[in-house]
Design a protein around this motif. Structure first.
Motif: not given
Length: 75
Positions: A52-65
């Motif tokens: 779920e973490v990998a797909e969560s809209d709650l997280i902003e990924w910077r510098g790579g997914g």
């Protein structure tokens, strides 16, 4: 208007892992994989499993997914 995500995962550090911050600057930890990140989020009150973490809209990924945990090698 875009919504700010409450968790920021910074780019990988040269030694590996990614600094994780709550919006507002609170450091949650240095995650080395999705399990670490899921644990930091659990401690912060967001109970998500690693998938779920990998797909969560709650997280902003910077510098790579969500599958980038090592810094790119210098060329």
């Amino acid at each position: 208007m875009s919504q700010q995500r409450p968790v920021v995962v910074n780019p990988p550090t040269p030694s590996g892992g990614r600094r994780v911050y709550a919006r507002g600057g609170e450091i949650l930890g240095l995650a080395r994989d999705l399990r670490d990140l899921a644990e930091f989020l659990r401690r912060a009150g967001l109970d998500l499993d690693p998938a779920e973490v990998a797909e969560s809209d709650l997280i902003e990924w910077r510098g790579g997914g969500p599958h980038v945990w090592e810094a790119a090698a210098d060329q």
